[in-house]
Design a protein around this motif. Sequence first.
Motif, PDB file in Angstrom:
ATOM      1  N   PRO A  90       4.923 -22.333  -4.444  1.00  0.00           N
ATOM      2  CA  PRO A  90       4.246 -21.143  -3.917  1.00  0.00           C
ATOM      3  C   PRO A  90       2.780 -21.056  -4.344  1.00  0.00           C
ATOM      4  O   PRO A  90       1.949 -20.542  -3.593  1.00  0.00           O
ATOM      5  N   LEU A  91       2.453 -21.562  -5.538  1.00  0.00           N
ATOM      6  CA  LEU A  91       1.064 -21.545  -5.982  1.00  0.00           C
ATOM      7  C   LEU A  91       0.206 -22.473  -5.133  1.00  0.00           C
ATOM      8  O   LEU A  91      -0.940 -22.163  -4.809  1.00  0.00           O
ATOM      9  N   ALA A 134      -9.715 -21.415 -16.327  1.00  0.00           N
ATOM     10  CA  ALA A 134      -8.309 -21.139 -16.009  1.00  0.00           C
ATOM     11  C   ALA A 134      -7.927 -21.769 -14.676  1.00  0.00           C
ATOM     12  O   ALA A 134      -6.824 -22.290 -14.515  1.00  0.00           O
ATOM     13  N   LEU A 135      -8.855 -21.737 -13.726  1.00  0.00           N
ATOM     14  CA  LEU A 135      -8.605 -22.369 -12.438  1.00  0.00           C
ATOM     15  C   LEU A 135      -8.394 -23.868 -12.601  1.00  0.00           C
ATOM     16  O   LEU A 135      -7.477 -24.452 -12.008  1.00  0.00           O
ATOM     17  N   ALA A 136      -9.244 -24.491 -13.430  1.00  0.00           N
ATOM     18  CA  ALA A 136      -9.096 -25.925 -13.686  1.00  0.00           C
ATOM     19  C   ALA A 136      -7.740 -26.225 -14.331  1.00  0.00           C
ATOM     20  O   ALA A 136      -7.067 -27.199 -13.972  1.00  0.00           O
ATOM     21  N   ALA A 137      -7.338 -25.372 -15.292  1.00  0.00           N
ATOM     22  CA  ALA A 137      -6.044 -25.572 -15.950  1.00  0.00           C
ATOM     23  C   ALA A 137      -4.895 -25.384 -14.958  1.00  0.00           C
ATOM     24  O   ALA A 137      -3.909 -26.127 -14.989  1.00  0.00           O
ATOM     25  N   ALA A 138      -5.018 -24.398 -14.079  1.00  0.00           N
ATOM     26  CA  ALA A 138      -3.964 -24.147 -13.093  1.00  0.00           C
ATOM     27  C   ALA A 138      -3.828 -25.318 -12.126  1.00  0.00           C
ATOM     28  O   ALA A 138      -2.715 -25.743 -11.794  1.00  0.00           O
ATOM     29  N   ILE A 139      -4.960 -25.852 -11.690  1.00  0.00           N
ATOM     30  CA  ILE A 139      -4.922 -26.999 -10.770  1.00  0.00           C
ATOM     31  C   ILE A 139      -4.334 -28.217 -11.468  1.00  0.00           C
ATOM     32  O   ILE A 139      -3.474 -28.919 -10.907  1.00  0.00           O
ATOM     33  N   GLY A 170      -2.257 -19.835 -15.542  1.00  0.00           N
ATOM     34  CA  GLY A 170      -3.692 -20.032 -15.310  1.00  0.00           C
ATOM     35  C   GLY A 170      -4.236 -19.208 -14.170  1.00  0.00           C
ATOM     36  O   GLY A 170      -5.456 -18.977 -14.091  1.00  0.00           O
ATOM     37  N   THR A 171      -3.363 -18.752 -13.280  1.00  0.00           N
ATOM     38  CA  THR A 171      -3.850 -17.932 -12.169  1.00  0.00           C
ATOM     39  C   THR A 171      -4.160 -16.504 -12.585  1.00  0.00           C
ATOM     40  O   THR A 171      -4.915 -15.805 -11.914  1.00  0.00           O
TER      41      THR A 171
END
Length: 231
Positions: A90-91, A134-139, A170-171
């Motif tokens: 879903p992410l 955080a975006l980089a970590a989430a990706i 991370g999102t």
Amino acid sequence: MTGPGAVDEVIGTYLAEIAARLTGPARARRDILAELEAGLADASDAHRAAGLSAVQAARAAVAEFGGPERVAEGFHAELAAAQARRVVLPLVTAGPLIGGLWTVTAMGGRTVPPWQWAGTPAEARPVILLAVLALAAAIAGTLFTMATTGRFVGRLPGRPLVTAAIAAGGTAPIDLTLLALFAVQVAAAPSRFAVFPAATAAAASLIRLAYAGRAVRTCLATRALSRPGHS
């Protein structure tokens, strides 16, 4: 007790004990139990062909498969992968959609980056940097999870749940930052933004925030329950 009822009780009790030790998506657990049930039926048939009664054959099949705890542990990596993949898919879908909604919202106000919006305090820049990290970590967490729930799942048991939790968690800073910046802009100039895109983007971020919190808790709980020796 003999007959079909006794056979069903032997097999059913055994499968119920295994089911109580399985953690993960319901569909994956159902598939595993169906696979085990089919295997037990085949093993029972083989023992009956060797001359055992139906109940004796069922008990021999159960003994052949091993204790419920050991059998359940054998599926932990598979279930961890299924849970992790269920979290990140879903992410993967929602990420570009939510990013697009906020882009449309921002373009409706100003065409400059958010940190240059009028009314955005300079103190917000570290927060924006945190959101970018955080975006980089989430990706990264999403990509690693997708990889380890496929070809390499058997080599890295348990890790997909950690990276899925990182991807989901991370999102949260991203959405919180976007919502905070948007609130500042609305307070400074309420008429700057079109109502529908702005409301849709904010609602999407709030939904993802709620999903992320639940997903992180689910991943960590599943990982704890999947550790060897847990009962």
